[in-house]
Design a protein around this motif. Structure first.
Motif, PDB file in Angstrom:
ATOM      1  N   GLY A 178      27.384  42.493  41.815  1.00 55.71           N
ATOM      2  CA  GLY A 178      26.978  43.630  40.984  1.00 55.71           C
ATOM      3  C   GLY A 178      28.043  44.712  40.894  1.00 55.71           C
ATOM      4  N   VAL A 179      29.109  44.568  41.688  1.00 53.05           N
ATOM      5  CA  VAL A 179      30.225  45.527  41.603  1.00 53.05           C
ATOM      6  C   VAL A 179      31.437  44.776  41.061  1.00 53.05           C
ATOM      7  CG1 VAL A 179      31.740  47.120  42.845  1.00 53.05           C
ATOM      8  CG2 VAL A 179      29.345  46.880  43.543  1.00 53.05           C
ATOM      9  N   PHE A 180      32.015  45.299  40.004  1.00 59.12           N
ATOM     10  CA  PHE A 180      33.126  44.635  39.317  1.00 59.12           C
ATOM     11  C   PHE A 180      34.345  45.564  39.322  1.00 59.12           C
ATOM     12  CE2 PHE A 180      29.043  43.303  37.824  1.00 59.12           C
ATOM     13  CZ  PHE A 180      29.128  41.921  37.750  1.00 59.12           C
ATOM     14  N   ALA A 181      35.522  44.988  39.210  1.00 56.87           N
ATOM     15  CA  ALA A 181      36.739  45.812  39.187  1.00 56.87           C
ATOM     16  C   ALA A 181      37.575  45.433  37.975  1.00 56.87           C
ATOM     17  CB  ALA A 181      37.548  45.602  40.464  1.00 56.87           C
ATOM     18  N   ALA A 182      38.253  46.427  37.408  1.00 56.94           N
ATOM     19  CA  ALA A 182      39.087  46.186  36.227  1.00 56.94           C
ATOM     20  C   ALA A 182      40.314  47.087  36.269  1.00 56.94           C
ATOM     21  CB  ALA A 182      38.276  46.485  34.961  1.00 56.94           C
ATOM     22  N   GLY A 183      41.391  46.613  35.671  1.00 55.28           N
ATOM     23  CA  GLY A 183      42.581  47.453  35.528  1.00 55.28           C
ATOM     24  C   GLY A 183      43.467  47.464  36.762  1.00 55.28           C
ATOM     25  N   ASP A 184      44.286  48.497  36.842  1.00 50.02           N
ATOM     26  CA  ASP A 184      45.323  48.562  37.879  1.00 50.02           C
ATOM     27  C   ASP A 184      44.761  48.585  39.298  1.00 50.02           C
ATOM     28  OD1 ASP A 184      46.958  48.721  35.695  1.00 50.02           O
ATOM     29  OD2 ASP A 184      47.976  50.567  36.292  1.00 50.02           O
ATOM     30  N   VAL A 185      43.509  48.973  39.454  1.00 50.77           N
ATOM     31  CA  VAL A 185      42.938  49.070  40.800  1.00 50.77           C
ATOM     32  C   VAL A 185      42.829  47.698  41.479  1.00 50.77           C
ATOM     33  CG1 VAL A 185      40.464  48.876  40.184  1.00 50.77           C
ATOM     34  CG2 VAL A 185      41.171  50.339  42.086  1.00 50.77           C
ATOM     35  N   HIS A 186      42.893  46.638  40.668  1.00 52.95           N
ATOM     36  CA  HIS A 186      42.832  45.297  41.271  1.00 52.95           C
ATOM     37  C   HIS A 186      44.056  44.459  40.884  1.00 52.95           C
ATOM     38  CE1 HIS A 186      42.000  43.621  37.373  1.00 52.95           C
ATOM     39  NE2 HIS A 186      41.664  42.451  37.845  1.00 52.95           N
ATOM     40  N   ASP A 187      45.012  45.074  40.183  1.00 49.53           N
ATOM     41  CA  ASP A 187      46.106  44.285  39.608  1.00 49.53           C
ATOM     42  C   ASP A 187      47.457  44.881  39.971  1.00 49.53           C
ATOM     43  OD1 ASP A 187      47.903  42.941  37.982  1.00 49.53           O
ATOM     44  OD2 ASP A 187      47.321  44.047  36.180  1.00 49.53           O
ATOM     45  N   HIS A 188      48.106  44.310  40.981  1.00 43.78           N
ATOM     46  CA  HIS A 188      49.434  44.836  41.327  1.00 43.78           C
ATOM     47  C   HIS A 188      50.527  44.078  40.595  1.00 43.78           C
ATOM     48  CE1 HIS A 188      49.724  41.352  43.929  1.00 43.78           C
ATOM     49  NE2 HIS A 188      48.544  41.676  44.396  1.00 43.78           N
TER      50      HIS A 188
END
Ligand SMILES: Cc1cc2nc3c(=O)[nH]c(=O)nc-3n(C[C@H](O)[C@H](O)[C@H](O)COP(=O)(O)OP(=O)(O)OC[C@H]3O[C@@H](n4cnc5c(N)ncnc54)[C@H](O)[C@@H]3O)c2cc1C
Length: 239
Positions: free
Chosen positions: A201-211
């Motif tokens: 139920g918790v998703f991540a997007a963008g730079d916060v998960h992409d180095h």
């Protein structure tokens, strides 16, 4: 159109052990059945004396974003760092600059062997070993860089028109540290091929998960994917 409410507040705490999830700002707590995290990452800076004045006036933390700007064309440029990103960014900048100095504080690069070979083979890329960046020089725009050799202690000024930091990014994940699985450098881990974090139920997007890519278009793409996944997940929960 979708009833989205935009709120300009800083989130200071989350509790993903409760359902609905609890998200606290300094003004209130909201509860949500699904959450998409897109808090981004901040490029690390060194905090040298002229940094604020010269930022965006020849200093940048993104060669891929800013390297092609006209004022860097055929000019001497400098990259600070020694890892894969630094070598990649320095190599990229050789397409635009007359010469690119890669300033590294050690006598060997941390970059992978293949990236090192690419750097050593590139005639426009000059590595300045055992050296730290001390400050940017210039009145309104960068005209040089002050560097110091860490072994000889010699300080010298090098004429450059652009200085690019490539010393890493810090993801904005401090508040998720004990809530979600993060990798060794603090980025949110997602399940392969999805935007799902370690909490359903918790998703991540963008730079916060992409180095790896750290680009607007990839952030928007993963944002879209996270929204679709969140919508499907909510539908599966009969919400
Ligand atoms: C100088 C520069 C130039 C760039 N140029 C380009 C370019 O030309 N092309 C390109 O594709 N990419 C470019 N990029 C990269 C691009 O900006 C990022 O990849 C993209 O913005 C990432 O989007 P994001 O939504 O993941 O994070 P961000 O855009 O960083 O957004 C994160 C948001 O979360 C907010 N936030 C963080 N913590 C909290 C909190 N606790 N509570 C509430 N809100 C919070 C932040 O305030 C911010 O608004 C550039 C980056 C830089 C630094």
């Amino acid at each position: 159109r979708f009833g989205t409410e935009m709120v300009g507040e800083d989130i200071v705490e989350v509790d993903f052990s409760k359902r609905p999830f609890a998200i606290k700002s300094d003004q209130r707590e909201v509860r949500a059945k699904a959450v998409i995290i897109a808090t981004g990452a901040v490029a690390r800076r060194m905090g040298v004396p002229n940094e604020e004045k010269m930022w965006n006036n020849g200093m940048s933390a993104c060669a891929v974003c800013d390297g092609a700007l006209p004022f860097f064309k055929n000019q001497p440029l400098m990259v600070i760092g020694g890892g894969d990103t630094a070598v990649e960014e320095a190599s990229y900048l050789t397409k635009f600059g007359s010469v690119v100095y890669l300033v590294h504080r050690r006598d060997e690069l941390r970059a992978s062997k293949i990236m090192q070979k690419r750097a050593f083979d590139n005639k426009k890329l000059e590595i300045i070993w055992d050296t730290v960046f001390e400050d940017a020089i210039g009145e309104n725009f960068v005209t040089g860089a002050r560097v110091q050799n860490v072994k000889s202690k010699e300080v010298k000024d090098i004429s450059v028109s652009g200085i690019f930091y490539a010393i890493g990014h810090t993801p904005n994940t401090q508040m998720f540290e004990h809530q979600l699985d993060l990798d060794a450098t603090g980025y949110i881990k997602v399940k392969a091929g999805t935007q799902e974090t370690s909490v359903e139920g918790v998703f991540a997007a963008g730079d916060v998960h992409d180095h790896k890519y750290r680009q607007a278009v990839t952030a928007a793409g993963t944002g879209c994917a996270a929204a679709l996944e969140a919508e499907r997940w909510l539908a599966e929960q009969n919400v």
